[in-house]
Scaffold this active site. Structure first.
Site, PDB file in Angstrom:
ATOM      1  N   LYS A   1       0.843  -1.202   0.000  1.00 53.32           N
ATOM      2  CA  LYS A   1       0.000   0.000   0.000  1.00 53.32           C
ATOM      3  C   LYS A   1       0.878   1.252   0.000  1.00 53.32           C
ATOM      4  O   LYS A   1       0.672   2.178  -0.756  1.00 53.32           O
ATOM      5  CB  LYS A   1      -0.912  -0.052   1.229  1.00 53.32           C
ATOM      6  CG  LYS A   1      -1.854   1.114   1.341  1.00 53.32           C
ATOM      7  CD  LYS A   1      -2.798   0.936   2.522  1.00 53.32           C
ATOM      8  CE  LYS A   1      -3.503   2.242   2.826  1.00 53.32           C
ATOM      9  NZ  LYS A   1      -4.388   2.149   3.983  1.00 53.32           N
TER      10      LYS A   1
ATOM     11  N   GLU B   1      10.582  -4.897   4.241  1.00 49.54           N
ATOM     12  CA  GLU B   1      10.587  -6.310   3.840  1.00 49.54           C
ATOM     13  C   GLU B   1      10.248  -6.459   2.359  1.00 49.54           C
ATOM     14  O   GLU B   1      10.935  -7.166   1.605  1.00 49.54           O
ATOM     15  CB  GLU B   1       9.545  -7.100   4.666  1.00 49.54           C
ATOM     16  CG  GLU B   1       9.871  -7.258   6.134  1.00 49.54           C
ATOM     17  CD  GLU B   1       9.327  -6.129   7.003  1.00 49.54           C
ATOM     18  OE1 GLU B   1       9.095  -5.014   6.473  1.00 49.54           O
ATOM     19  OE2 GLU B   1       9.162  -6.354   8.217  1.00 49.54           O
TER      20      GLU B   1
ATOM     21  N   ARG C   1      -5.031  -4.566   6.248  1.00 49.96           N
ATOM     22  CA  ARG C   1      -5.548  -5.880   6.679  1.00 49.96           C
ATOM     23  C   ARG C   1      -6.969  -6.156   6.179  1.00 49.96           C
ATOM     24  O   ARG C   1      -7.530  -7.207   6.461  1.00 49.96           O
ATOM     25  CB  ARG C   1      -5.449  -6.013   8.193  1.00 49.96           C
ATOM     26  CG  ARG C   1      -6.027  -4.865   8.993  1.00 49.96           C
ATOM     27  CD  ARG C   1      -5.574  -4.919  10.453  1.00 49.96           C
ATOM     28  NE  ARG C   1      -6.007  -3.759  11.213  1.00 49.96           N
ATOM     29  CZ  ARG C   1      -5.336  -2.628  11.279  1.00 49.96           C
ATOM     30  NH1 ARG C   1      -4.206  -2.480  10.621  1.00 49.96           N
ATOM     31  NH2 ARG C   1      -5.783  -1.615  12.020  1.00 49.96           N
TER      32      ARG C   1
ATOM     33  N   GLU D   1      -4.192  -6.601  15.144  1.00 51.35           N
ATOM     34  CA  GLU D   1      -3.673  -5.292  14.729  1.00 51.35           C
ATOM     35  C   GLU D   1      -4.785  -4.244  14.846  1.00 51.35           C
ATOM     36  O   GLU D   1      -4.521  -3.078  15.116  1.00 51.35           O
ATOM     37  CB  GLU D   1      -3.138  -5.362  13.283  1.00 51.35           C
ATOM     38  CG  GLU D   1      -2.225  -4.209  12.923  1.00 51.35           C
ATOM     39  CD  GLU D   1      -1.400  -4.450  11.656  1.00 51.35           C
ATOM     40  OE1 GLU D   1      -0.277  -4.971  11.744  1.00 51.35           O
ATOM     41  OE2 GLU D   1      -1.889  -4.125  10.566  1.00 51.35           O
TER      42      GLU D   1
ATOM     43  N   HIS E   1      -5.170 -33.370  18.220  1.00 53.73           N
ATOM     44  CA  HIS E   1      -4.018 -34.174  18.645  1.00 53.73           C
ATOM     45  C   HIS E   1      -2.859 -33.290  19.072  1.00 53.73           C
ATOM     46  O   HIS E   1      -1.733 -33.760  19.236  1.00 53.73           O
ATOM     47  CB  HIS E   1      -3.580 -35.099  17.504  1.00 53.73           C
ATOM     48  CG  HIS E   1      -4.646 -36.084  17.129  1.00 53.73           C
ATOM     49  ND1 HIS E   1      -4.754 -37.318  17.723  1.00 53.73           N
ATOM     50  CD2 HIS E   1      -5.676 -35.987  16.261  1.00 53.73           C
ATOM     51  CE1 HIS E   1      -5.797 -37.966  17.211  1.00 53.73           C
ATOM     52  NE2 HIS E   1      -6.379 -37.168  16.327  1.00 53.73           N
TER      53      HIS E   1
ATOM     54  N   LYS F   1      10.060  -0.929  14.098  1.00 51.67           N
ATOM     55  CA  LYS F   1      10.608  -0.634  12.764  1.00 51.67           C
ATOM     56  C   LYS F   1      11.664   0.463  12.869  1.00 51.67           C
ATOM     57  O   LYS F   1      12.732   0.367  12.255  1.00 51.67           O
ATOM     58  CB  LYS F   1       9.497  -0.120  11.839  1.00 51.67           C
ATOM     59  CG  LYS F   1       8.545  -1.151  11.314  1.00 51.67           C
ATOM     60  CD  LYS F   1       7.671  -0.494  10.225  1.00 51.67           C
ATOM     61  CE  LYS F   1       6.379  -1.237  10.012  1.00 51.67           C
ATOM     62  NZ  LYS F   1       5.426  -0.518   9.159  1.00 51.67           N
TER      63      LYS F   1
HETATM   64  O1  F6P Z   1       2.457  -4.204   9.954  1.00 55.40           O
HETATM   65  C1  F6P Z   1       2.130  -2.900   9.662  1.00 55.40           C
HETATM   66  C2  F6P Z   1       1.568  -2.733   8.285  1.00 55.40           C
HETATM   67  O2  F6P Z   1       1.409  -1.372   8.066  1.00 55.40           O
HETATM   68  C3  F6P Z   1       0.250  -3.486   8.055  1.00 55.40           C
HETATM   69  O3  F6P Z   1      -0.844  -2.842   8.559  1.00 55.40           O
HETATM   70  C4  F6P Z   1       0.260  -3.650   6.588  1.00 55.40           C
HETATM   71  O4  F6P Z   1      -0.671  -4.598   6.174  1.00 55.40           O
HETATM   72  C5  F6P Z   1       1.699  -4.044   6.361  1.00 55.40           C
HETATM   73  O5  F6P Z   1       2.428  -3.255   7.279  1.00 55.40           O
HETATM   74  C6  F6P Z   1       2.205  -3.881   4.968  1.00 55.40           C
HETATM   75  O6  F6P Z   1       2.147  -2.563   4.538  1.00 55.40           O
HETATM   76  P1  F6P Z   1       2.290  -2.161   3.023  1.00 55.40           P
HETATM   77  O7  F6P Z   1       1.164  -2.771   2.265  1.00 55.40           O
HETATM   78  O8  F6P Z   1       2.239  -0.664   3.002  1.00 55.40           O
HETATM   79  O9  F6P Z   1       3.608  -2.679   2.533  1.00 55.40           O
END
Ligand code: F6P
Length: 539
Positions: free
Chosen positions: A209, A215, A270, A355, A386, A506
């Site tokens: 987004k 990552e 989310r 979250e 189990h 972060k």
């Molecule tokens: O973990 C925090 C967060 O902002 C989430 O709410 C979101 O889904 C995720 O990181 C990934 O964010 P982006 O889509 O901006 O990479």
């Protein structure tokens, strides 16, 4: 209109619930069933292809009455109206919350700041459809002229969990494309995926987004570098697409403008699988199935918006959950799907639920002195029977659980299905009734071990029966939990749509990352300092 701002503990209904709790806290559900032969009928909601039995809960009709009054006291109806009207209910981020618009029909009325959002939504849906068809039917090709065989979704959190869970859940409906998900910044993740790929026939879908997530950008860069080992820069246009609100950043990464699927700030990460974030879902199961997922979610939206609270599935489930969380002080809830396909469902819900409602400050910015967000966990049955069911049956903790089952198996293997469903039904019955000392003795148990074999029972469960796992029913199920999250956030008087709590770690990580290459560290506590130095010594 702003969300109502009411401390639930100051309401009349909360006071009633508090007093009522003292009366019923030790009542055994077995007795409630014995007293009222119609209990199950009264506490079941039948809607569409859903059959939701919430009678195996430690509630009476009076409990329900007070819980429904609580929904009224906190002005839940107004809050629902606010959400669907596109009000800026995500106040701390200054945004509307309109994932429901993404799955609404074209002629629906959804506006943000007076602007109709439906035309843009449908434009993007059309491009998802066209792109999906081109890739699936093989007309869209990689830079060497070969059709795509593999799709890699690069994203994390909401840009990974929703698509990954849905693709896994709907694997029965999948086409020939192999789908992979890279989320963790752990290089071992991306490298294991690379092992399975042929760069000539792989399509990369970068989902972020913000397009600033460490990552995702690290993984995207690693995959781009790997791809460029056998292709030139021009080939990126045929192999990389992105989903984001941050168009400039995507272009900066080198992605062709025509390969960007936009989303909007009023879609929370989310809750975003319904947007172009679901592109990998569409690619994996075809656009029609993706659209049916959306249609199912829309049906649940209509149910949630219009149904009386007493027979409104998300509302009733949310209220019961509040009852355990705030009065019984239950620490967690389990979600147990009796379907291997829903293997990732609880993991997905963890982000949605924790979250959203993991907040300790109310809508006035004041610290809260009552419990909010539930801890959620679970695994499919029968495997979980189990593994951790022992603790639910005989442990000291109260763990309310949702049991989700499908009445029809997808592969038509009735023998397996009946075995699965007999376990499904047996577990909730066992959790309800337990086994008394007299029953254990009657079975001839050695007197020394009788007490170990007693099951107290009185363990609450909701049974959610759905006819068949399909894109549409999965859409309904996901939307059901989304609305449950919303209702609980309203009751707890918190803002469910921000996630500032993930920021601090972060920030510190980026500081520490720089220190790995520096001879001195900045100020840390002695533990972090020692650990940092130890790691640097081992690097
Ligand atoms: O973990 C925090 C967060 O902002 C989430 O709410 C979101 O889904 C995720 O990181 C990934 O964010 P982006 O889509 O901006 O990479």
């Amino acid at each position: 209109m702003a969300l109502p701002n009411i401390n639930p503990t100051t309401t009349k209904a909360w006071q009633n619930l508090k007093e009522h709790f003292e009366d019923v806290k030790d009542v055994h559900m077995k007795d409630l069933f014995a007293q009222d032969k119609e209990r199950a009928d009264k506490m079941t909601i039948k809607w569409d292809d859903f059959y939701v039995d919430f009678s195996k809960n430690r509630i009476t009709e009076v409990t329900l009455k007070y819980l429904l009054e609580l929904a009224d006291d906190v002005k839940l109806k107004d809050a629902i109206k606010s959400q669907f009207s596109g009000d800026i209910i995500n106040k701390t981020e200054g945004r509307a919350v309109l994932h429901t618009a993404l799955r609404a029909p074209k002629n629906a009325n959804f506006k943000v700041n007076g602007v109709d959002v439906m035309p843009d939504i449908h434009k993007v849906k059309q491009s998802i459809e066209a792109f999906t068809n081109e890739v699936v039917n093989g007309h869209k090709k990689g830079h060497t002229g070969k059709a795509f065989t593999d799709v890699v979704n690069i994203g994390i959190g909401g840009s990974d969990l929703g698509p990954a869970m849905v693709v896994d859940s709907l694997q029965y409906y999948k086409n020939h494309l192999n789908t992979h998900f890279v989320s963790n910044v752990d290089g071992d993740h991306v490298n294991e995926v690379i092992k399975k790929l042929n760069p000539e026939t792989t399509l990369f879908v970068i989902v972020s987004k913000t397009f600033t997530t460490q990552e995702t950008l690290s993984n995207a860069n690693t995959l781009k570098k790997w791809f460029l080992k056998s292709a030139n820069e021009k080939a990126i246009a045929s192999h990389f697409v992105a989903v984001s609100t941050n168009i400039e950043k995507v272009k900066g990464f080198g992605i062709d403008e025509n390969n960007i699927f936009p989303m909007w700030d009023w879609v929370g990460g989310r809750f975003s699988l319904w947007s172009a974030v679901g592109l990998t879902i569409s690619l994996a199961v075809g656009y029609n199935n993706f659209d049916n997922l959306l249609k199912g979610a829309h049906k649940m939206d209509e149910h949630f918006k219009n149904e009386d609270f007493s027979s409104n599935i998300p509302v009733v489930l949310a209220l019961i959950s509040v009852w355990y969380n705030n009065f019984f002080k239950a620490e967690s809830e389990a979600v147990i799907p009796y379907s291997q396909y829903l293997n990732q469902f609880a993991t997905y819900l963890q982000q949605g639920i924790m979250e959203s409602n993991g907040k300790g400050v109310d809508r006035n910015g004041k610290s809260i002195d009552y419990q909010t967000g539930t801890i959620i966990w679970g695994e499919p049955g029968t495997n979980s029977q189990h593994a951790f069911f022992q603790l639910i049956h005989q442990g000291t903790k109260l763990i309310p659980a949702d049991f989700i089952g499908f009445t029809k198996p997808l592969h038509g293997n009735q023998d397996h299905q009946n075995k699965l469903m007999s376990n499904f039904l047996a577990q909730t019955e066992a959790l309800l009734n337990g086994k008394t000392e007299a029953e254990v003795i009657a079975e001839g148990a050695n007197s020394e071990i009788v007490s170990f074999k007693v099951f107290p029972g009185n363990k609450p469960t909701n049974t959610i029966f759905v006819n068949k796992l399909s894109p549409e029913s999965l859409g309904k199920l996901i939307a059901m939990y989304e609305h449950k999250i919303f209702v609980q956030g309203i009751i707890w008087n918190i803002f469910s749509y921000d996630q500032f709590g993930v920021e601090l770690g972060k920030q510190l990580a980026s500081k520490i990352l720089q220190e790995f290459n520096s001879s001195s560290n900045t100020e840390h506590d002695s533990s972090t300092n020692n650990l940092l130095n130890y790691y640097k010594g081992m690097m």
